[in-house]
Motif scaffolding. Structure first.
Motif, PDB file in Angstrom:
ATOM      1  N   PHE A   1      92.122  77.942  -6.703  1.00 11.48           N
ATOM      2  CA  PHE A   1      91.787  78.792  -5.530  1.00 11.48           C
ATOM      3  C   PHE A   1      90.387  79.253  -5.751  1.00 11.48           C
ATOM      4  CE2 PHE A   1      96.383  79.512  -6.450  1.00 11.48           C
ATOM      5  CZ  PHE A   1      96.858  79.309  -4.966  1.00 11.48           C
ATOM      6  N   TYR A   2      89.984  79.934  -4.359  1.00  9.95           N
ATOM      7  CA  TYR A   2      88.500  80.717  -4.334  1.00  9.95           C
ATOM      8  C   TYR A   2      88.574  81.683  -3.660  1.00  9.95           C
ATOM      9  CZ  TYR A   2      86.694  75.923  -5.767  1.00  9.95           C
ATOM     10  OH  TYR A   2      86.383  74.751  -6.505  1.00  9.95           O
ATOM     11  N   VAL A   3      87.695  82.682  -4.057  1.00  8.78           N
ATOM     12  CA  VAL A   3      87.361  84.012  -3.298  1.00  8.78           C
ATOM     13  C   VAL A   3      86.058  84.058  -3.037  1.00  8.78           C
ATOM     14  CG1 VAL A   3      87.726  86.538  -3.432  1.00  8.78           C
ATOM     15  CG2 VAL A   3      89.451  85.056  -4.627  1.00  8.78           C
ATOM     16  N   HIS A   4      85.824  84.477  -1.397  1.00  7.55           N
ATOM     17  CA  HIS A   4      84.555  84.412  -1.047  1.00  7.55           C
ATOM     18  C   HIS A   4      83.569  85.607  -1.714  1.00  7.55           C
ATOM     19  CE1 HIS A   4      81.331  85.191   1.869  1.00  7.55           C
ATOM     20  NE2 HIS A   4      81.590  83.961   2.317  1.00  7.55           N
TER      21      HIS A   4
ATOM     22  N   PRO B   1      96.420  90.317   1.879  1.00  6.47           N
ATOM     23  CA  PRO B   1      96.605  89.018   2.349  1.00  6.47           C
ATOM     24  C   PRO B   1      95.821  88.154   2.919  1.00  6.47           C
ATOM     25  CG  PRO B   1      97.807  90.239   3.942  1.00  6.47           C
ATOM     26  CD  PRO B   1      97.240  91.159   3.150  1.00  6.47           C
ATOM     27  N   ASN B   2      95.923  86.982   2.434  1.00  8.47           N
ATOM     28  CA  ASN B   2      95.003  85.749   3.028  1.00  8.47           C
ATOM     29  C   ASN B   2      93.351  85.949   2.778  1.00  8.47           C
ATOM     30  OD1 ASN B   2      97.154  84.995   4.387  1.00  8.47           O
ATOM     31  ND2 ASN B   2      96.909  86.455   6.028  1.00  8.47           N
ATOM     32  N   LEU B   3      93.131  86.303   1.613  1.00  6.52           N
ATOM     33  CA  LEU B   3      91.740  86.396   1.321  1.00  6.52           C
ATOM     34  C   LEU B   3      91.427  85.686   0.026  1.00  6.52           C
ATOM     35  CD1 LEU B   3      90.642  90.229   1.562  1.00  6.52           C
ATOM     36  CD2 LEU B   3      90.418  88.399   2.959  1.00  6.52           C
ATOM     37  N   VAL B   4      92.628  84.873  -0.480  1.00  9.18           N
ATOM     38  CA  VAL B   4      92.335  84.041  -1.697  1.00  9.18           C
ATOM     39  C   VAL B   4      92.426  82.543  -0.784  1.00  9.18           C
ATOM     40  CG1 VAL B   4      93.300  82.916  -3.714  1.00  9.18           C
ATOM     41  CG2 VAL B   4      93.108  85.404  -2.970  1.00  9.18           C
ATOM     42  N   TYR B   5      91.421  81.644  -1.117  1.00 10.54           N
ATOM     43  CA  TYR B   5      91.300  80.551  -0.080  1.00 10.54           C
ATOM     44  C   TYR B   5      91.892  79.089  -0.984  1.00 10.54           C
ATOM     45  CZ  TYR B   5      88.375  83.272   2.812  1.00 10.54           C
ATOM     46  OH  TYR B   5      88.070  84.375   3.583  1.00 10.54           O
TER      47      TYR B   5
ATOM     48  N   GLN C   1      89.747  75.161   2.507  1.00  6.70           N
ATOM     49  CA  GLN C   1      89.300  76.456   3.351  1.00  6.70           C
ATOM     50  C   GLN C   1      87.585  76.770   2.775  1.00  6.70           C
ATOM     51  OE1 GLN C   1      92.559  78.775   2.539  1.00  6.70           O
ATOM     52  NE2 GLN C   1      93.354  78.742   4.715  1.00  6.70           N
ATOM     53  N   THR C   2      87.027  76.002   2.133  1.00  4.12           N
ATOM     54  CA  THR C   2      85.959  76.522   1.377  1.00  4.12           C
ATOM     55  C   THR C   2      84.913  75.437   1.605  1.00  4.12           C
ATOM     56  OG1 THR C   2      86.512  75.958  -0.931  1.00  4.12           O
ATOM     57  CG2 THR C   2      87.268  77.996  -0.052  1.00  4.12           C
ATOM     58  N   PRO C   3      83.806  75.663   1.278  1.00 12.62           N
ATOM     59  CA  PRO C   3      82.676  74.632   1.126  1.00 12.62           C
ATOM     60  C   PRO C   3      82.719  73.731  -0.127  1.00 12.62           C
ATOM     61  CG  PRO C   3      81.573  76.802   1.316  1.00 12.62           C
ATOM     62  CD  PRO C   3      82.869  76.785   1.210  1.00 12.62           C
ATOM     63  N   PHE C   4      83.943  74.268  -0.881  1.00 14.76           N
ATOM     64  CA  PHE C   4      84.054  73.448  -1.970  1.00 14.76           C
ATOM     65  C   PHE C   4      84.915  72.017  -1.873  1.00 14.76           C
ATOM     66  CE2 PHE C   4      82.900  77.673  -3.540  1.00 14.76           C
ATOM     67  CZ  PHE C   4      82.081  77.468  -4.283  1.00 14.76           C
ATOM     68  N   ILE C   5      85.262  71.976  -0.623  1.00 11.94           N
ATOM     69  CA  ILE C   5      86.163  70.831  -0.179  1.00 11.94           C
ATOM     70  C   ILE C   5      85.593  69.606  -0.463  1.00 11.94           C
ATOM     71  CG2 ILE C   5      85.261  70.776   2.231  1.00 11.94           C
ATOM     72  CD1 ILE C   5      87.973  69.886   3.092  1.00 11.94           C
ATOM     73  N   VAL C   6      84.183  69.310  -0.744  1.00 12.43           N
ATOM     74  CA  VAL C   6      83.518  68.159  -1.082  1.00 12.43           C
ATOM     75  C   VAL C   6      83.266  68.183  -2.606  1.00 12.43           C
ATOM     76  CG1 VAL C   6      82.179  68.187   0.997  1.00 12.43           C
ATOM     77  CG2 VAL C   6      81.358  69.373  -0.814  1.00 12.43           C
TER      78      VAL C   6
END
Length: 254
Positions: free
Chosen positions: A167-170, A225-229, A233-238
């Motif tokens: 998971f990621y958090v902005h 809710p909905n603040l953990v991605y 949903q993030t740039p880390f998709i790559v």
């Protein structure tokens, strides 16, 4: 001889405690399971700990669970910079912190799995935080304890003992829900709870802070809710495309 008798007494106590709470091997003791458990915890903490030990599974919460977290250190946190995607468009706003919180969890399949793949596992996460801007704080300026939530469903998970999820958090979310000490609390102080569900049934759960394991510390806290991605949903998709299982995408909005 005295040592043998002491060991027999401990085994007898553990057996009676399991019987008292109707605990079968492979099930964890939840403090909310009964009034008797709550009373035992308050009046006889040593016996309560013995009950925890007697009920603690080796691997997985349910005997029928096809997956389980590997151990009590299954959750790891770190701060990471977003990969440079070389996009010419403007940024999303300035911040003193450009570090994302990365929450990785380690799990594996169990002997209950009779096929080569687990079709789908939904992981839910609760990340502790503090809302210093809350207007409903019991004590002015002290803030309100919150939990940031999110979920991800991994599909077609191959059998194995070293499987990871993430998971990621902005960065701006970390700044918004941190203490006066800054966002480092998300790595060093705040707790994290992760649950694994198969077919809507809870299979296993883990907490980063071991002292709070099984205490359901997150339930009384205010949910944001909905603040953990998810990774997609993030740039880390790559990033690390082969490290994590495939993600089940949400159904398109009608």
């Amino acid at each position: 001889m005295s040592k043998i008798r002491s060991g027999e007494r401990i085994d007898k106590i553990a057996h009676n405690l399991r019987k008292m709470f109707d605990l079968r091997r492979g099930l964890k003791l939840h403090t909310s399971m009964s009034f008797r458990a709550m009373v035992l915890r308050r009046s006889h903490p040593v016996l309560f700990l013995l009950a925890l030990v007697a009920a603690q599974p080796v691997f997985g919460q349910l005997k029928t669970s096809p997956i389980a977290f590997v151990n009590q250190d299954a959750i790891t946190t770190s701060f990471v910079s977003a990969p440079n995607l070389a996009v010419a468009a403007g940024g999303g706003g300035s911040s003193d912190n450009n570090q994302w919180l990365k929450v990785e969890f380690h799990f594996g399949t169990t002997t209950a799995l009779t096929t080569k793949y687990v079709d789908a596992v939904e992981f839910k996460v609760w990340i502790e935080g503090l809302d210093l801007l809350a207007t409903d704080a019991p004590v002015k300026g002290k803030g309100v304890a919150v939990v940031l939530t999110g979920s991800v469903t991994y599909i077609n998970i191959p059998a194995g003992k070293d499987i990871y999820g993430v998971f990621y958090v902005h960065p701006s979310t970390l700044g918004r829900y941190s203490t006066e000490r800054g966002y480092d609390d998300f790595d060093h102080r705040f707790n994290i709870h992760v649950e694994a569900n198969v077919g809507g049934t809870l299979m296993d759960a883990i907490d980063k802070v071991k002292d709070k394991a099984g205490l359901e510390w997150y339930k009384p806290l205010k949910v944001v809710p909905n603040l953990v991605y998810r990774q997609d949903q993030t740039p880390f998709i790559v990033a690390d495309p082969d490290r994590y299982p495939a993600i089940k995408l949400p159904a398109p909005a009608q």
